[in-house]
Every structure is written in structure tokens, then in C-alpha cells.
Design a protein around this motif. Sequence first.
Motif, short mmCIF file in Angstrom:
data_model
loop_
_atom_site.label_atom_id
_atom_site.label_comp_id
_atom_site.label_asym_id
_atom_site.label_seq_id
_atom_site.Cartn_x
_atom_site.Cartn_y
_atom_site.Cartn_z
N ASP A 41 -22.94 11.76 -15.50
CA ASP A 41 -24.35 12.01 -15.22
C ASP A 41 -25.04 10.71 -14.82
O ASP A 41 -24.87 9.69 -15.48
N LEU A 43 -28.19 10.07 -15.03
CA LEU A 43 -29.33 9.80 -15.91
C LEU A 43 -28.97 10.12 -17.35
O LEU A 43 -28.15 10.99 -17.63
N GLU A 44 -29.63 9.45 -18.27
CA GLU A 44 -29.46 9.75 -19.69
C GLU A 44 -30.06 11.12 -20.00
O GLU A 44 -30.93 11.62 -19.29
N ARG A 45 -29.59 11.74 -21.09
CA ARG A 45 -30.10 13.07 -21.46
C ARG A 45 -31.60 13.07 -21.72
O ARG A 45 -32.31 13.99 -21.32
N SER A 46 -32.11 12.04 -22.39
CA SER A 46 -33.53 12.00 -22.69
C SER A 46 -34.35 11.88 -21.40
O SER A 46 -35.42 12.48 -21.28
N THR A 47 -33.84 11.13 -20.44
CA THR A 47 -34.54 11.00 -19.16
C THR A 47 -34.53 12.32 -18.42
O THR A 47 -35.53 12.71 -17.80
N GLN A 48 -33.43 13.04 -18.46
CA GLN A 48 -33.35 14.35 -17.81
C GLN A 48 -34.37 15.31 -18.42
O GLN A 48 -35.04 16.05 -17.70
N ARG A 49 -34.47 15.30 -19.75
CA ARG A 49 -35.44 16.18 -20.42
C ARG A 49 -36.87 15.83 -20.01
O ARG A 49 -37.68 16.71 -19.75
N GLN A 50 -37.18 14.53 -19.95
CA GLN A 50 -38.52 14.11 -19.56
C GLN A 50 -38.83 14.55 -18.13
O GLN A 50 -39.94 15.01 -17.85
N LEU A 51 -37.86 14.42 -17.24
CA LEU A 51 -38.08 14.85 -15.86
C LEU A 51 -38.28 16.37 -15.77
O LEU A 51 -39.16 16.84 -15.04
#
Length: 71
Positions: A41, A43-51
Motif C-alpha cells: 500500500d 499510504l499508511e492505514r491511518s492516512t487512508q482512513r483520514q482521506l
Amino acid sequence: MALDDDGDAVPAHDALETEYYRRRDSSSTTRWRMMVKEASDPLERSTQRQLLVGIAVLSALGVWRLDDRKA
């Protein structure tokens, strides 16, 4: 016994690596499949959630704004 004590480990690794590159270079489809399999991936998981939350909020605001114009 450590790996450097094993005299057969280096030729075995070289044989595996040679076979990997031979198969990878055999066709463009195989090369693409191996690249996709090894991909991670971006992007990091937290960044994906924020997006995703940001896109959801902006979409909701857009729908609300368009609905307001119709009324």
C-alpha cells in the motif's frame, strides 16, 4: 549452525534467484503479476482512513449544497 557455515546455502539462493528472474522475464503478464503480488500500500492505514473520511465529508457537503439550490 549459522547460515554462513552452510556452504550450500549460497548456490541454493543463487539458483532460486536465477529461476525467479528467468520466470519474471519470460512474459510481460508474468512480470506484471509478480509486481502486483509484491506491491504494498502506498499510504499508511491511518492516512487512508483520514482521506476516506475527508472525501465522505466533502461529498456530504456537496450533496447538501446541491440540494439547497433545488429548494
